[in-house]
Design an enzyme around this catalytic site. Structure first.
Site, mmCIF file in Angstrom:
data_model
loop_
_atom_site.group_PDB
_atom_site.id
_atom_site.type_symbol
_atom_site.label_atom_id
_atom_site.label_comp_id
_atom_site.label_asym_id
_atom_site.label_seq_id
_atom_site.Cartn_x
_atom_site.Cartn_y
_atom_site.Cartn_z
ATOM 1 C CG HIS A 215 1.829 -1.665 -15.570
ATOM 2 N ND1 HIS A 215 1.541 -2.942 -15.125
ATOM 3 C CD2 HIS A 215 2.922 -1.777 -16.350
ATOM 4 C CE1 HIS A 215 2.429 -3.784 -15.630
ATOM 5 N NE2 HIS A 215 3.285 -3.099 -16.372
ATOM 6 C CG ASP B 235 -1.205 -4.078 -17.493
ATOM 7 O OD1 ASP B 235 -1.856 -3.691 -16.508
ATOM 8 O OD2 ASP B 235 -0.349 -4.970 -17.435
ATOM 9 C CG ASP C 207 -9.447 -1.572 -22.056
ATOM 10 O OD1 ASP C 207 -8.702 -2.418 -21.514
ATOM 11 O OD2 ASP C 207 -9.166 -1.036 -23.137
ATOM 12 C CD GLU C 208 -14.400 -4.460 -21.528
ATOM 13 O OE1 GLU C 208 -13.642 -3.567 -21.994
ATOM 14 O OE2 GLU C 208 -15.603 -4.260 -21.285
ATOM 15 N N GLY D 186 0.783 -1.238 0.000
ATOM 16 C CA GLY D 186 0.000 0.000 0.000
ATOM 17 C C GLY D 186 0.810 1.280 0.000
ATOM 18 C CG ASN E 185 1.446 3.098 -5.785
ATOM 19 O OD1 ASN E 185 1.783 4.102 -6.399
ATOM 20 N ND2 ASN E 185 2.050 1.934 -5.909
HETATM 21 C C1 GRF Z 1 3.310 -1.041 -7.495
HETATM 22 O O1 GRF Z 1 4.546 -1.264 -8.100
HETATM 23 C C2 GRF Z 1 2.270 -0.764 -8.535
HETATM 24 O O2 GRF Z 1 2.757 -0.043 -9.630
HETATM 25 C C3 GRF Z 1 1.902 -2.169 -8.949
HETATM 26 O O3 GRF Z 1 1.905 -2.905 -7.744
HETATM 27 C C4 GRF Z 1 2.783 -2.291 -6.810
HETATM 28 C C5 GRF Z 1 1.987 -1.987 -5.573
HETATM 29 O O4 GRF Z 1 2.760 -1.535 -4.512
HETATM 30 N N1 GRF Z 1 0.693 -2.197 -9.707
HETATM 31 P P1 GRF Z 1 2.078 -0.921 -3.197
HETATM 32 O O5 GRF Z 1 1.153 -1.978 -2.625
HETATM 33 O O6 GRF Z 1 1.343 0.310 -3.586
HETATM 34 O O7 GRF Z 1 3.221 -0.633 -2.279
#
Ligand code: GRF
Length: 198
Positions: free
Chosen positions: A110, A151, A147-148, A12, A14
């Protein structure tokens, strides 16, 4: 104020960046009101709880069928009346029904410059392993609508998003101005050592 739900599977960081951006005022028109994980031990849930945000785990493994899981997932999302769903390291494929119902309102981050190093098998550290083994010298991250496809939705933002001028500046600041003095010092030290020995 836009009601945001963040879907997570892991640490988490992000999610934390989003919460910090709310605090610092970078995000002013949206608020995270709900965090959902497929994994009960995801530290992201602890982050949500510490920030006083409603959170829960809905795990596929607690349901007999995938359809039952999808129903529960969709019911939770609907209940929270979300305007925007953010996939921040959510490792579960969303049901098509959810993608259709929330088209244009789901975004994903991503960790590569899509269309490079994305799609099936490109998640977590594997993305960066692929980038390194391919020998790329620049990689980054992409935020796109979901979308479907995997990525594949429209790209919203990418970083780096260089122009020749910003790339020139970055290469100078981060590489040239670091490397050249270091090379001079290495060269001089080697010469001094040679002299000491002679
Ligand atoms: C990140 O690298 C994000 O880009 C990818 O999964 C990872 C998640 O990391 N989709 P966190 O759980 O936010 O630390």
């Amino acid at each position: 104020m836009l009601r945001v739900g963040v879907l997570v599977s892991g640490g988490g960081t992000n999610l934390q960046a989003i919460l910090d951006a709310e605090k610092s005022g970078v995000i002013r028109h949206a608020k995270v009101v709900y965090v959902l994980s497929n994994n009960a031990s995801a530290y992201a849930l602890t982050r949500a709880a510490s920030a006083g945000i409603a959170n829960e785990c809905i795990s596929p493994s607690s349901f007999e069928t995938r359809e039952d899981f999808h129903r529960a997932l969709l019911a939770a999302i609907e209940r929270e009346q979300l305007d925007l769903i953010v996939l921040a390291g959510y490792l579960v494929k969303l049901p098509d029904e959810m993608i259709q119902r929330y088209r244009g309102r789901i975004m994903n981050i991503h960790p590569s410059l899509i269309p490079s190093f994305c799609g099936k098998g490109a998640y977590g550290l594997k993305v960066h392993e692929q980038a390194l083994s391919r020998g790329v010298k620049v990689t980054g991250a992409t935020v796109h609508l979901v979308d479907e496809g995997l990525d594949e939705g429209p790209i919203l933002l990418q970083k780096p998003d260089d122009t020749p001028e910003t790339l020139q500046r970055r290469v100078m600041e981060e590489a040239e101005w670091v490397l050249l003095p270091r090379a001079i010092e290495d060269y001089a030290r080697a010469a001094a050592e040679r002299e000491d020995k002679a």
